[in-house]
Design a protein around this motif. Structure first.
Motif, PDB file in Angstrom:
ATOM      1  N   ILE A  60       0.806  -1.253  -0.040  1.00  0.00           N
ATOM      2  CA  ILE A  60      -0.043   0.060  -0.030  1.00  0.00           C
ATOM      3  C   ILE A  60       0.759   1.214   0.084  1.00  0.00           C
ATOM      4  N   THR A  61       0.279   2.224  -0.743  1.00  0.00           N
ATOM      5  CA  THR A  61       1.149   3.514  -0.653  1.00  0.00           C
ATOM      6  C   THR A  61       0.313   4.636  -0.720  1.00  0.00           C
ATOM      7  N   VAL A  62       0.851   5.902  -0.185  1.00  0.00           N
ATOM      8  CA  VAL A  62       0.363   7.159  -0.336  1.00  0.00           C
ATOM      9  C   VAL A  62       1.239   8.281  -0.395  1.00  0.00           C
ATOM     10  N   ASN A  63       0.606   9.348  -1.356  1.00  0.00           N
ATOM     11  CA  ASN A  63       1.604  10.480  -1.655  1.00  0.00           C
ATOM     12  C   ASN A  63       1.186  11.600  -0.611  1.00  0.00           C
ATOM     13  N   PRO A  64       2.023  12.625  -0.551  1.00  0.00           N
ATOM     14  CA  PRO A  64       1.757  13.609   0.214  1.00  0.00           C
ATOM     15  C   PRO A  64       0.672  14.477  -0.298  1.00  0.00           C
ATOM     16  N   GLY A  65      -0.248  15.078   0.452  1.00  0.00           N
ATOM     17  CA  GLY A  65      -1.439  15.735   0.249  1.00  0.00           C
ATOM     18  C   GLY A  65      -2.435  14.891  -0.448  1.00  0.00           C
ATOM     19  N   GLU A  66      -2.073  13.593  -0.511  1.00  0.00           N
ATOM     20  CA  GLU A  66      -3.090  12.982  -1.382  1.00  0.00           C
ATOM     21  C   GLU A  66      -4.531  12.421  -0.265  1.00  0.00           C
ATOM     22  N   LEU A  67      -5.582  12.878  -0.365  1.00  0.00           N
ATOM     23  CA  LEU A  67      -6.597  12.411   0.644  1.00  0.00           C
ATOM     24  C   LEU A  67      -6.886  10.812   0.219  1.00  0.00           C
ATOM     25  N   HIS A  68      -7.166  10.151   1.495  1.00  0.00           N
ATOM     26  CA  HIS A  68      -7.607   8.910   1.547  1.00  0.00           C
ATOM     27  C   HIS A  68      -8.317   8.576   2.699  1.00  0.00           C
ATOM     28  N   ASP A  69      -9.101   7.487   2.957  1.00  0.00           N
ATOM     29  CA  ASP A  69      -9.527   7.137   4.032  1.00  0.00           C
ATOM     30  C   ASP A  69      -9.428   5.519   4.386  1.00  0.00           C
ATOM     31  N   GLY A  70     -10.016   4.968   5.394  1.00  0.00           N
ATOM     32  CA  GLY A  70      -9.625   3.516   5.492  1.00  0.00           C
ATOM     33  C   GLY A  70     -10.950   2.971   6.036  1.00  0.00           C
ATOM     34  N   ILE A  71     -11.781   2.066   5.643  1.00  0.00           N
ATOM     35  CA  ILE A  71     -13.014   1.566   6.092  1.00  0.00           C
ATOM     36  C   ILE A  71     -12.790   0.329   6.887  1.00  0.00           C
ATOM     37  N   GLY A  72     -12.815   0.212   8.201  1.00  0.00           N
ATOM     38  CA  GLY A  72     -12.854  -0.965   9.081  1.00  0.00           C
ATOM     39  C   GLY A  72     -13.738  -1.798   8.902  1.00  0.00           C
ATOM     40  N   ARG A  73     -13.515  -3.033   9.472  1.00  0.00           N
ATOM     41  CA  ARG A  73     -14.624  -4.092   9.723  1.00  0.00           C
ATOM     42  C   ARG A  73     -14.708  -4.547  10.927  1.00  0.00           C
ATOM     43  N   ALA A  74     -15.679  -4.201  11.494  1.00  0.00           N
ATOM     44  CA  ALA A  74     -16.236  -4.538  12.771  1.00  0.00           C
ATOM     45  C   ALA A  74     -15.847  -5.839  13.174  1.00  0.00           C
ATOM     46  N   GLY A  75     -14.925  -6.144  14.285  1.00  0.00           N
ATOM     47  CA  GLY A  75     -14.676  -7.483  14.704  1.00  0.00           C
ATOM     48  C   GLY A  75     -13.537  -8.188  13.856  1.00  0.00           C
ATOM     49  N   ALA A  76     -13.145  -7.536  13.030  1.00  0.00           N
ATOM     50  CA  ALA A  76     -12.110  -8.276  11.955  1.00  0.00           C
ATOM     51  C   ALA A  76     -11.193  -7.068  11.598  1.00  0.00           C
ATOM     52  N   PRO A  77     -10.314  -6.857  12.714  1.00  0.00           N
ATOM     53  CA  PRO A  77      -9.162  -5.839  12.343  1.00  0.00           C
ATOM     54  C   PRO A  77      -8.213  -6.359  11.432  1.00  0.00           C
ATOM     55  N   ARG A  78      -7.618  -5.306  10.657  1.00  0.00           N
ATOM     56  CA  ARG A  78      -6.797  -5.223   9.703  1.00  0.00           C
ATOM     57  C   ARG A  78      -5.484  -4.836  10.282  1.00  0.00           C
ATOM     58  N   GLY A  79      -4.318  -5.370   9.987  1.00  0.00           N
ATOM     59  CA  GLY A  79      -2.961  -5.022  10.185  1.00  0.00           C
ATOM     60  C   GLY A  79      -1.995  -4.522   9.235  1.00  0.00           C
ATOM     61  N   TRP A  80      -1.257  -3.222   9.419  1.00  0.00           N
ATOM     62  CA  TRP A  80      -0.490  -3.057   8.269  1.00  0.00           C
ATOM     63  C   TRP A  80       0.927  -2.301   9.144  1.00  0.00           C
ATOM     64  N   ARG A  81       1.883  -2.359   8.256  1.00  0.00           N
ATOM     65  CA  ARG A  81       3.204  -1.674   8.661  1.00  0.00           C
ATOM     66  C   ARG A  81       3.542  -0.819   7.669  1.00  0.00           C
ATOM     67  N   MET A  82       3.942   0.490   7.968  1.00  0.00           N
ATOM     68  CA  MET A  82       4.307   1.690   7.229  1.00  0.00           C
ATOM     69  C   MET A  82       5.554   2.052   7.106  1.00  0.00           C
ATOM     70  N   LEU A  83       6.263   2.866   6.359  1.00  0.00           N
ATOM     71  CA  LEU A  83       7.001   3.708   6.575  1.00  0.00           C
ATOM     72  C   LEU A  83       6.762   5.180   5.978  1.00  0.00           C
ATOM     73  N   PHE A  84       6.947   6.051   6.643  1.00  0.00           N
ATOM     74  CA  PHE A  84       6.803   7.564   6.251  1.00  0.00           C
ATOM     75  C   PHE A  84       8.019   8.294   6.196  1.00  0.00           C
ATOM     76  N   LEU A  85       8.312   8.961   4.704  1.00  0.00           N
ATOM     77  CA  LEU A  85       9.383   9.708   4.685  1.00  0.00           C
ATOM     78  C   LEU A  85       8.945  11.240   4.349  1.00  0.00           C
ATOM     79  N   THR A  86       9.706  12.034   4.791  1.00  0.00           N
ATOM     80  CA  THR A  86       9.420  13.609   4.497  1.00  0.00           C
ATOM     81  C   THR A  86       9.682  13.631   3.259  1.00  0.00           C
ATOM     82  N   PRO A  87       9.259  14.721   2.267  1.00  0.00           N
ATOM     83  CA  PRO A  87      10.003  15.025   1.038  1.00  0.00           C
ATOM     84  C   PRO A  87      11.421  15.236   0.946  1.00  0.00           C
ATOM     85  N   GLU A  88      11.747  15.602   2.390  1.00  0.00           N
ATOM     86  CA  GLU A  88      13.285  16.150   2.149  1.00  0.00           C
ATOM     87  C   GLU A  88      13.991  14.914   2.426  1.00  0.00           C
ATOM     88  N   ALA A  89      13.498  13.970   3.362  1.00  0.00           N
ATOM     89  CA  ALA A  89      14.313  12.799   3.618  1.00  0.00           C
ATOM     90  C   ALA A  89      14.290  11.891   2.116  1.00  0.00           C
TER      91      ALA A  89
END
Length: 264
Positions: A60-89
């Motif tokens: 999964i990916t996301v760009n700076p300033g990009e609007l997005h949401d995330g719809i959860g599933r009650a009783g069925a949690p999802r898990g993810w791992r992410m890295l976030f980098l500032t544009p300077e980094a």
């Protein structure tokens, strides 16, 4: 159910986040580039790049300033791992200007990319990791994800003059009370029309965008050590509990948890 852990890395401007949750996150954006993978479960989401569904094993990916949401599933949690980098980094690990680059796909099904990204996150989030090894993993992962930016229907180049004026007004007066009449005056449109035009151009309502803008400022102030009650008032929130409720809803961490993780 909701658990989140922030991981500081040995590289400035690079932060990891591990999350397991069945919550639904409202439309929001980040100032950073983000990439990662779904560990378990799955979710549907909306982004400027379309409606998507991600399941375990997907990148999964996301760009700076990009609007997005995330719809959860009650009783069925999802898990993810992410890295976030500032544009300077990010600029330290790519040759092209970051303003010309983006992640094209919000969800990717590619085992080789998943393996490279998992290695990069595992290495980055390891305590006392060797910086050279972390950088190597980042370069390999980013090389498989980034591509030249292209214009999108909801992108800045397609926004109306009225929306541009409203965005500039919010950027200037975000810490003051703002009502729909103010936006109508600034845009030159009726209250009904400015709502429709702004939501079409940006992907969310003016009020939701304003709250998101205030939360970003609050995040910076909290990270700099300002007391939560003072940060709440400085950023236009009614009180500390108001800030905490919206902060947790948007970031998956309370302000205190976020500051505590950053200080570790």
């Amino acid at each position: 159910m909701h658990r989140s852990v922030r991981h500081e890395t040995v590289l400035p401007g690079v932060v990891g986040l591990s999350l397991v949750s069945d919550r639904t996150f409202p439309r929001h954006s980040h100032d950073e580039f983000g990439f990662g993978y779904i560990v378990e479960g799955g979710q549907e989401s909306w982004s400027g790049r379309g409606q998507v569904e991600a399941t375990a094993g997907n990148v999964i990916t996301v760009n700076p300033g990009e609007l997005h949401d995330g719809i959860g599933r009650a009783g069925a949690p999802r898990g993810w791992r992410m890295l976030f980098l500032t544009p300077e980094a990010l600029q330290r690990y790519v040759e092209a200007p970051v303003t010309t680059l983006e992640f094209h796909h919000p969800v990717i099904q590619a085992p080789q990319q998943h393996a490279a990204i998992q290695r990069a996150i595992d290495t980055s989030c390891t305590e006392n990791a060797e910086p050279a090894l972390v950088e190597e993993g980042l370069v390999l992962a980013l090389g498989s994800l980034l591509a030249p930016a292209v214009d999108r229907d909801t992108g800045p180049s397609n926004r109306s003059e009225a929306t541009i004026r409203v965005l500039a007004f919010i950027a200037e007066a975000w810490d003051e009370p703002i009502c729909l009449d103010d936006l109508a005056r600034v845009s030159g449109l009726s209250r009904f029309r400015v709502l429709r035009v702004f939501s079409r151009d940006v992907g969310t309502t003016p009020h939701a965008y304003l709250i998101q803008h205030r939360l970003k400022h609050a995040k910076r102030l909290v990270g700099a050590g300002m007391p939560l009650a003072e940060a709440a008032l400085a950023c236009g929130f009614a009180d500390q509990s108001h800030l905490t409720r919206l902060y947790l809803r948007q970031y998956g961490l309370s302000p205190g948890q976020d500051r505590g993780r950053a200080a570790e």
